[in-house]
Every structure is written in structure tokens, then in C-alpha cells.
Design a protein around this motif. Structure first.
Motif, PDB file in Angstrom:
ATOM      1  N   ARG B 125      -1.953 -37.670 -53.382  1.00 22.72           N
ATOM      2  CA  ARG B 125      -0.763 -38.136 -54.062  1.00 22.72           C
ATOM      3  C   ARG B 125      -0.695 -39.659 -54.086  1.00 22.72           C
ATOM      4  O   ARG B 125      -0.161 -40.271 -55.010  1.00 22.72           O
ATOM      5  CB  ARG B 125       0.476 -37.584 -53.353  1.00 22.72           C
ATOM      6  CG  ARG B 125       1.610 -37.258 -54.276  1.00 22.72           C
ATOM      7  CD  ARG B 125       2.641 -36.460 -53.517  1.00 22.72           C
ATOM      8  NE  ARG B 125       3.177 -37.244 -52.418  1.00 22.72           N
ATOM      9  CZ  ARG B 125       4.489 -37.424 -52.207  1.00 22.72           C
ATOM     10  NH1 ARG B 125       5.357 -36.877 -53.009  1.00 22.72           N
ATOM     11  NH2 ARG B 125       4.909 -38.136 -51.190  1.00 22.72           N
ATOM     12  N   GLY B 126      -1.260 -40.277 -53.039  1.00 26.93           N
ATOM     13  CA  GLY B 126      -1.242 -41.731 -52.963  1.00 26.93           C
ATOM     14  C   GLY B 126      -1.943 -42.398 -54.141  1.00 26.93           C
ATOM     15  O   GLY B 126      -1.600 -43.518 -54.512  1.00 26.93           O
ATOM     16  N   GLN B 127      -2.917 -41.712 -54.726  1.00 26.63           N
ATOM     17  CA  GLN B 127      -3.611 -42.267 -55.895  1.00 26.63           C
ATOM     18  C   GLN B 127      -2.656 -42.355 -57.082  1.00 26.63           C
ATOM     19  O   GLN B 127      -2.633 -43.350 -57.797  1.00 26.63           O
ATOM     20  CB  GLN B 127      -4.819 -41.394 -56.244  1.00 26.63           C
ATOM     21  CG  GLN B 127      -5.919 -41.442 -55.198  1.00 26.63           C
ATOM     22  CD  GLN B 127      -6.666 -42.760 -55.227  1.00 26.63           C
ATOM     23  OE1 GLN B 127      -7.099 -43.214 -56.278  1.00 26.63           O
ATOM     24  NE2 GLN B 127      -6.797 -43.392 -54.078  1.00 26.63           N
ATOM     25  N   ALA B 130      -0.064 -45.143 -56.232  1.00 28.53           N
ATOM     26  CA  ALA B 130      -0.593 -46.497 -56.357  1.00 28.53           C
ATOM     27  C   ALA B 130      -0.669 -46.896 -57.833  1.00 28.53           C
ATOM     28  O   ALA B 130      -0.241 -47.980 -58.220  1.00 28.53           O
ATOM     29  CB  ALA B 130      -1.969 -46.586 -55.714  1.00 28.53           C
ATOM     30  N   ALA B 131      -1.196 -45.985 -58.661  1.00 31.42           N
ATOM     31  CA  ALA B 131      -1.358 -46.312 -60.078  1.00 31.42           C
ATOM     32  C   ALA B 131       0.003 -46.455 -60.759  1.00 31.42           C
ATOM     33  O   ALA B 131       0.246 -47.418 -61.495  1.00 31.42           O
ATOM     34  CB  ALA B 131      -2.193 -45.239 -60.772  1.00 31.42           C
ATOM     35  N   ALA B 140      -2.069 -42.538 -68.596  1.00 33.06           N
ATOM     36  CA  ALA B 140      -3.046 -43.568 -68.212  1.00 33.06           C
ATOM     37  C   ALA B 140      -3.517 -43.324 -66.782  1.00 33.06           C
ATOM     38  O   ALA B 140      -4.705 -43.463 -66.476  1.00 33.06           O
ATOM     39  CB  ALA B 140      -2.430 -44.956 -68.356  1.00 33.06           C
ATOM     40  N   ARG B 143      -5.845 -40.353 -66.847  1.00 32.75           N
ATOM     41  CA  ARG B 143      -7.128 -40.638 -67.488  1.00 32.75           C
ATOM     42  C   ARG B 143      -7.996 -41.598 -66.660  1.00 32.75           C
ATOM     43  O   ARG B 143      -9.189 -41.376 -66.498  1.00 32.75           O
ATOM     44  CB  ARG B 143      -6.882 -41.252 -68.870  1.00 32.75           C
ATOM     45  CG  ARG B 143      -8.021 -41.089 -69.833  1.00 32.75           C
ATOM     46  CD  ARG B 143      -7.676 -41.725 -71.160  1.00 32.75           C
ATOM     47  NE  ARG B 143      -7.965 -43.143 -71.140  1.00 32.75           N
ATOM     48  CZ  ARG B 143      -9.161 -43.656 -71.419  1.00 32.75           C
ATOM     49  NH1 ARG B 143     -10.146 -42.865 -71.750  1.00 32.75           N
ATOM     50  NH2 ARG B 143      -9.354 -44.950 -71.385  1.00 32.75           N
ATOM     51  N   CYS B 144      -7.386 -42.652 -66.151  1.00 34.46           N
ATOM     52  CA  CYS B 144      -8.190 -43.705 -65.520  1.00 34.46           C
ATOM     53  C   CYS B 144      -8.373 -43.490 -64.016  1.00 34.46           C
ATOM     54  O   CYS B 144      -9.345 -43.961 -63.446  1.00 34.46           O
ATOM     55  CB  CYS B 144      -7.535 -45.079 -65.728  1.00 34.46           C
ATOM     56  SG  CYS B 144      -7.285 -45.487 -67.447  1.00 34.46           S
ATOM     57  N   VAL B 145      -7.430 -42.828 -63.376  1.00 35.50           N
ATOM     58  CA  VAL B 145      -7.475 -42.745 -61.917  1.00 35.50           C
ATOM     59  C   VAL B 145      -7.737 -41.323 -61.433  1.00 35.50           C
ATOM     60  O   VAL B 145      -8.624 -41.093 -60.620  1.00 35.50           O
ATOM     61  CB  VAL B 145      -6.146 -43.280 -61.306  1.00 35.50           C
ATOM     62  CG1 VAL B 145      -6.125 -43.065 -59.800  1.00 35.50           C
ATOM     63  CG2 VAL B 145      -5.973 -44.750 -61.649  1.00 35.50           C
ATOM     64  N   PRO B 148     -11.111 -39.024 -63.349  1.00 34.58           N
ATOM     65  CA  PRO B 148     -12.472 -39.369 -62.905  1.00 34.58           C
ATOM     66  C   PRO B 148     -12.784 -38.819 -61.515  1.00 34.58           C
ATOM     67  O   PRO B 148     -13.897 -38.379 -61.259  1.00 34.58           O
ATOM     68  CB  PRO B 148     -12.455 -40.902 -62.896  1.00 34.58           C
ATOM     69  CG  PRO B 148     -11.411 -41.283 -63.873  1.00 34.58           C
ATOM     70  CD  PRO B 148     -10.358 -40.216 -63.785  1.00 34.58           C
ATOM     71  N   GLN B 149     -11.778 -38.821 -60.632  1.00 32.11           N
ATOM     72  CA  GLN B 149     -12.003 -38.281 -59.291  1.00 32.11           C
ATOM     73  C   GLN B 149     -12.025 -36.761 -59.315  1.00 32.11           C
ATOM     74  O   GLN B 149     -12.817 -36.120 -58.626  1.00 32.11           O
ATOM     75  CB  GLN B 149     -10.907 -38.769 -58.348  1.00 32.11           C
ATOM     76  CG  GLN B 149     -10.869 -40.276 -58.207  1.00 32.11           C
ATOM     77  CD  GLN B 149      -9.799 -40.724 -57.233  1.00 32.11           C
ATOM     78  OE1 GLN B 149      -9.763 -40.290 -56.102  1.00 32.11           O
ATOM     79  NE2 GLN B 149      -8.914 -41.603 -57.677  1.00 32.11           N
ATOM     80  N   TRP B 224     -20.221 -41.519 -57.412  1.00 32.39           N
ATOM     81  CA  TRP B 224     -20.179 -42.966 -57.212  1.00 32.39           C
ATOM     82  C   TRP B 224     -20.572 -43.287 -55.783  1.00 32.39           C
ATOM     83  O   TRP B 224     -20.590 -42.418 -54.927  1.00 32.39           O
ATOM     84  CB  TRP B 224     -18.806 -43.520 -57.549  1.00 32.39           C
ATOM     85  CG  TRP B 224     -17.707 -42.985 -56.710  1.00 32.39           C
ATOM     86  CD1 TRP B 224     -17.392 -43.357 -55.448  1.00 32.39           C
ATOM     87  CD2 TRP B 224     -16.791 -41.956 -57.068  1.00 32.39           C
ATOM     88  NE1 TRP B 224     -16.329 -42.644 -55.000  1.00 32.39           N
ATOM     89  CE2 TRP B 224     -15.941 -41.782 -55.965  1.00 32.39           C
ATOM     90  CE3 TRP B 224     -16.600 -41.192 -58.218  1.00 32.39           C
ATOM     91  CZ2 TRP B 224     -14.914 -40.856 -55.971  1.00 32.39           C
ATOM     92  CZ3 TRP B 224     -15.571 -40.270 -58.212  1.00 32.39           C
ATOM     93  CH2 TRP B 224     -14.756 -40.107 -57.110  1.00 32.39           C
ATOM     94  N   ARG B 225     -20.863 -44.549 -55.591  1.00 29.18           N
ATOM     95  CA  ARG B 225     -21.313 -44.944 -54.267  1.00 29.18           C
ATOM     96  C   ARG B 225     -20.218 -44.749 -53.247  1.00 29.18           C
ATOM     97  O   ARG B 225     -19.074 -45.107 -53.468  1.00 29.18           O
ATOM     98  CB  ARG B 225     -21.748 -46.410 -54.290  1.00 29.18           C
ATOM     99  CG  ARG B 225     -23.223 -46.549 -54.586  1.00 29.18           C
ATOM    100  CD  ARG B 225     -23.640 -47.976 -54.402  1.00 29.18           C
ATOM    101  NE  ARG B 225     -23.039 -48.831 -55.414  1.00 29.18           N
ATOM    102  CZ  ARG B 225     -23.039 -50.151 -55.337  1.00 29.18           C
ATOM    103  NH1 ARG B 225     -23.587 -50.742 -54.305  1.00 29.18           N
ATOM    104  NH2 ARG B 225     -22.510 -50.887 -56.290  1.00 29.18           N
ATOM    105  N   ARG B 226     -20.581 -44.205 -52.120  1.00 31.48           N
ATOM    106  CA  ARG B 226     -19.604 -43.944 -51.061  1.00 31.48           C
ATOM    107  C   ARG B 226     -19.779 -44.960 -49.959  1.00 31.48           C
ATOM    108  O   ARG B 226     -20.878 -45.305 -49.633  1.00 31.48           O
ATOM    109  CB  ARG B 226     -19.810 -42.543 -50.485  1.00 31.48           C
ATOM    110  CG  ARG B 226     -19.345 -41.478 -51.424  1.00 31.48           C
ATOM    111  CD  ARG B 226     -18.152 -40.745 -50.826  1.00 31.48           C
ATOM    112  NE  ARG B 226     -17.178 -40.487 -51.856  1.00 31.48           N
ATOM    113  CZ  ARG B 226     -15.868 -40.479 -51.638  1.00 31.48           C
ATOM    114  NH1 ARG B 226     -15.400 -40.754 -50.470  1.00 31.48           N
ATOM    115  NH2 ARG B 226     -15.033 -40.200 -52.600  1.00 31.48           N
TER     116      ARG B 226
END
Lengths: 247, 226
Positions: B125-127, B130-131, B140, B143-145, B148-149, B224-226
Motif C-alpha cells: 500500500r505504501g507504493q 507514496a505515488a 498514473a 500505470r507507472c508504479v 510494472p511491479q 530489475w536489479r535487486r
């Protein structure tokens, strides 16, 4: 030094079901003021902070930030949130983006800058928190302190009128706390209005204009840090300060 | 004939294979078209449904869950046959190709919705907070945050499901779609020799091996790089 209020929250109530988290809280913050909110866990301090940018919807009350009614339906909440920076306990960086990408995202999508301009501004924001060399690093490659500074840069890059900090150092190892507090102090010296929920009492003593003590969803006591810490009036604040000393 | 010779005669009969190569090649091309249509429309619809579900409307979510559970529960062959033989009674007679496409796309959409939805739920939920706190709107942020995850987690089960369901194009053979299996079966009947089936198996391999490889590449790209 203190001028017109930039945050004016009146009679804020918030309930989660039968649980009363905020029970009629007033919070007025003047421009360039640094207000510290302390209190035991569950006292409602984080909820109060989250009501200010409407991450949490108050059950009742009035909130005006920078002259705009936060809770009115006609308010463009996204435009308003741009002016209210927020930093979270758990950083909440986007793990799939570099530090630069984290800071640039809202600059592109909210402010509407072109990629090059957004990245330029993002780089200067990262430089301000001392992370110019970490622009291309992913969050997982950064320490907690660095992640939190990127999160601060992400908020500051939008040039907000107010910054809200929700326990910004609580998730950090002790040796990393200093780097984040340094950045906050810099912001403070730059004249940023700040509301900080935190247990960093030394920082509060040194930097805060005013400290609010909350318990049970109410503001129990408030005043300059010297008065509050030096001569607490209420039993509850005395007990709270004693409990902190024991750590 | 020895056992080995008998096997070669039955399953790798070059004369029969040469004879039916053109028809199976035609079936291959048709299967590729059908598969491409199913994947494109099924995944797009599944993603759309997951996004709609994230809006949090009770009515909409209920309708989506109903659709998803229905299409996950019923065997696709039943639906294809029902559509193909049932719809003409309503004065509307889609071809076997269309029936197979629609049914498999809907089944894929149902599974894809569940997989993407699970991915969306797994993003903390923090994602979102934050956004949203930086002024990004709901879409947005999605789509952007969030997506992708979410898709990064979804990509492996999604490719698995896509391949499994796309192989269901073989079901089209039941409703007169001249795809690989139908062509191979016809070849078997006409030649009284099962070699066309071997050729059909090869054709499926040629079609799906690259898909499996492509899926692996996509999975790597999304990590993605971790």
C-alpha cells in the motif's frame, strides 16, 4: 518570524469503525514553522499527518492547506498534494526505478516537465540530499539512510509549501539516522514549513519551534520544546518522557 | 518387417509426410493466426479487467469475479461446442474459427485477470501512498508504479497460462477449424497411416518452442536489479 498559517486543521475527528483515532484535534502551523508531534504509539499522530494530505479521510473536521480546502469535493487533490511533500517511515521508493527515476516521475507526470528538464531537476534535488553520485542506483542498492534521503528528494523536487515527515528515522539503523536528520535540518534552514512525527527528541529540542504531545487522539499539551520537555504540565506527558528516557 | 521398421513405416513414413506437408503447413499458418488473436485479445482483456477491478467498485468487481470463475471452471471445449452448435439457433452462426478464438480468448482473459489482480494486490500500500502523495492520479499511479511491479510478479504464471491455453487451438478441430490437428487427423484418415500426426507434433513444436523462449526473454527483461 512566524506569519500567516499555512496549515489550519480544525476539530479533526477520525474513526476506524468503533475505534476513535482522532478526537477533535486542532493543528495550526505558521509558514516556516517546524512543528514536532510526539506521543505514544496509537495516539493518532500518524493519522493526523495523513489527514493533512487526505491519504486518510477524516470523519469530520476542516483542513485548509495553503488557502485550499483539503476536504472539499471540488478541490483537485492531486494538484494540492504536489504542494504537500510527504516522507514515510518505510521510504516507499519505487523498487523498479533508479533513484533518479523515483525523483523524476512526478516531475514528468504531475508537473509535466519534459524528460531532460525533469531529470535535471531530479539531479539537483538528489545533490541537495548529498546523493548526486547515486542517481543511477536502484533502491535495493542503497542503504536505508540513502533511501530515505532519496524519498526526501522525491518530495522536495516538487517544491512543496509544506513537508510532512511520518517517523522518518524509525526504520533506520542508529548510525544512519544522522544523515537523514542533517538533510531535514538543511531543509529547515532553507525555510521549509515542516510537520514531523518522530521520537528524535534531541532533534526536536534543537530544531522545533513547537512540540505537540498527543495521546488518545487528542492534543494534551503543546509549546516550545524547552517548556514542554523542561516543565511538562500533564501527568501523561511526564510519564511519556520518562518512558523515553528508559531506552 | 521388424518392430523398428514397422515403427518407421507408421510414424515417420516419408512418402506420407511429403504428401501431407502442404496441408499441415496450411494448418500451421491458420493456427499461428488463431494463436496470435487469442493471445493479443485474451491478455488485453485480462489486463483491462484487472484494472477495472482495482477501481474498487463493488458491482463491477462482482461481475468480473463471476465472469472469471465461470470461464475458469468450464472446460473450453464445452464452451466452443456450445457456441458453435448453439448460436445458430439464435440466428447467428459464427465460424468455428471465431468460436474457438472467442472462447479461448475469454478463458485466457479470465486467468490473466486473476494473475494480474494477484500481482496488483501484492504491491504494498505504501507504493500507492507514496505515488499519490506526490500528486500522481489513480491511473498514473497504476500505470507507472503499481503495474510494472505487479506484472513483474505476474509474468511467469502469465506466460505459462498463455502457452497452456493457446495450445487449446487444437480444440478447434472439433468445430471444423482446419488447424494443425484437424489437418493431421484428416491426413491420418486418408492415408491410413499415423505419420501426419508426427508431422503435426513437429508443427506444434515449431510454433510453441519459440513462444517458450520468448517468454523466458520477457521474464528476464522484467526482472530489475535487486
Amino acid at each position: 518570524m512566524l506569519s500567516r498559517p499555512i496549515i489550519e486543521a480544525r476539530a479533526i475527528h477520525k474513526s476506524f469503525g468503533p475505534l476513535k483515532v482522532l478526537d477533535g484535534v486542532d493543528l495550526v502551523v505558521a509558514e516556516r514553522e517546524l512543528v514536532f508531534i510526539i506521543g505514544p504509539s496509537g495516539s493518532g499522530k500518524s493519522t493526523l499527518l495523513r489527514c493533512l494530505n487526505r491519504l486518510e479521510e477524516p470523519t469530520s473536521g476542516h483542513i485548509v492547506v495553503d488557502g485550499i480546502d483539503v476536504l472539499a469535493h471540488r478541490t483537485d487533490i492531486n494538484a494540492l498534494r504536489r504542494r504537500i511533500g510527504m516522507v514515510f517511515q518505510s521510504f516507499n521508493l519505487y523498487p523498479h526505478m533508479t533513484a533518479l527515476g523515483n525523483v523524476a516521475l512526478a516531475l514528468r507526470r504531475v508537473v509535466g516537465l519534459r524528460r531532460r528538464d525533469a531529470e535535471e531537476r531530479a539531479r539537483s534535488a538528489l545533490a541537495r540530499v548529498g546523493l548526486a553520485d547515486k542517481a543511477d542506483a536502484y533502491p535495493a542498492q542503497l542503504s536505508g539512510g540513502q533511501q530515505q534521503r532519496v524519498a526526501i528528494a522525491r518530495a522536495v523536487a516538487l517544491e512543496p509549501r509544506v513537508m510532512l515527515f511520518d517517523e522518518p528515522t524509525s526504520a533506520l539503523d542508529p548510525e544512519l539516522v544522522g544523515s537523514v536528520l542533517r538533510v531535514m535540518r538543511q531543509l529547515r534552514e532553507g525555510g521549509m514549513t515542516m510537520v514531523v512525527v518522530s521520537h528524535e527528541m534531541e532533534f526536536a529540542r534543537a530544531a522545533a519551534d513547537r512540540v505537540l504531545f498527543m495521546d488518545g487522539g487528542r492534543v494534551i499539551e503543546q509549546g516550545p520544546p524547552d517548556c514542554l520537555f523542561g516543565a511538562p504540565k500533564s501527568d501523561r506527558l511526564r510519564a511519556f518522557l520518562r518512558s523515553l528516557e528508559r531506552h | 518387417m521388424s518392430g523398428w521398421e514397422l515403427f518407421l513405416f507408421s510414424f515417420l513414413n516419408l512418402r506420407v509426410i511429403a504428401e501431407y506437408l502442404p496441408s499441415i503447413a496450411a494448418g500451421f499458418l491458420l493456427t499461428v493466426q488463431l494463436a496470435a488473436l487469442i493471445i493479443a485479445s485474451g491478455l488485453a482483456l485480462g489486463l483491462l479487467l484487472a484494472v477495472l477491478r482495482s477501481l474498487g467498485s463493488l458491482v463491477l468487481s462482482f461481475a468480473i469475479v463471476l465472469f472469471v470463475d465461470l470461464f475458469r471452471a468450464i472446460p473450453p471445449l464445452v464452451l466452443i461446442v456450445l457456441l458453435y452448435f448453439g448460436l445458430p439457433n439464435l440466428g447467428f452462426a459464427p465460424s468455428g474459427f471465431v468460436c474457438t478464438w472467442v472462447v479461448l480468448a475469454l478463458v485466457l482473459a479470465a486467468f490473466a485477470e486473476e494473475i494480474v489482480w494477484a500481482g496488483i494486490l501484492s504491491v504494498p500500500r505504501g507504493q500507492w501512498e507514496a505515488a499519490r502523495s506526490t500528486g500522481l492520479g489513480f491511473f498514473a499511479t497504476l500505470r507507472c508504479v503499481v503495474l510494472p511491479q505487479a506484472l513483474r510478479l505476474a509474468i511467469a504464471p502469465l506466460t505459462n497460462r498463455t502457452i497452456a491455453i493457446t495450445k487449446g487451438t487444437a480444440l478447434g478441430s472439433v468445430v471444423a477449424v482446419s488447424e494443425i490437428l484437424a489437418q493431421a487427423s484428416a491426413g491420418v484418415s486418408f492415408s491410413s497411416n499415423p505419420s501426419p500426426l508426427t508431422l503435426g507434433a513437429l508443427a506444434y513444436l515449431v510454433l510453441f518452442a519459440p513462444m517458450v523462449l520468448l517468454a523466458r526473454r520477457i521474464e528476464r527483461r522484467f526482472a530489475w536489479r535487486r
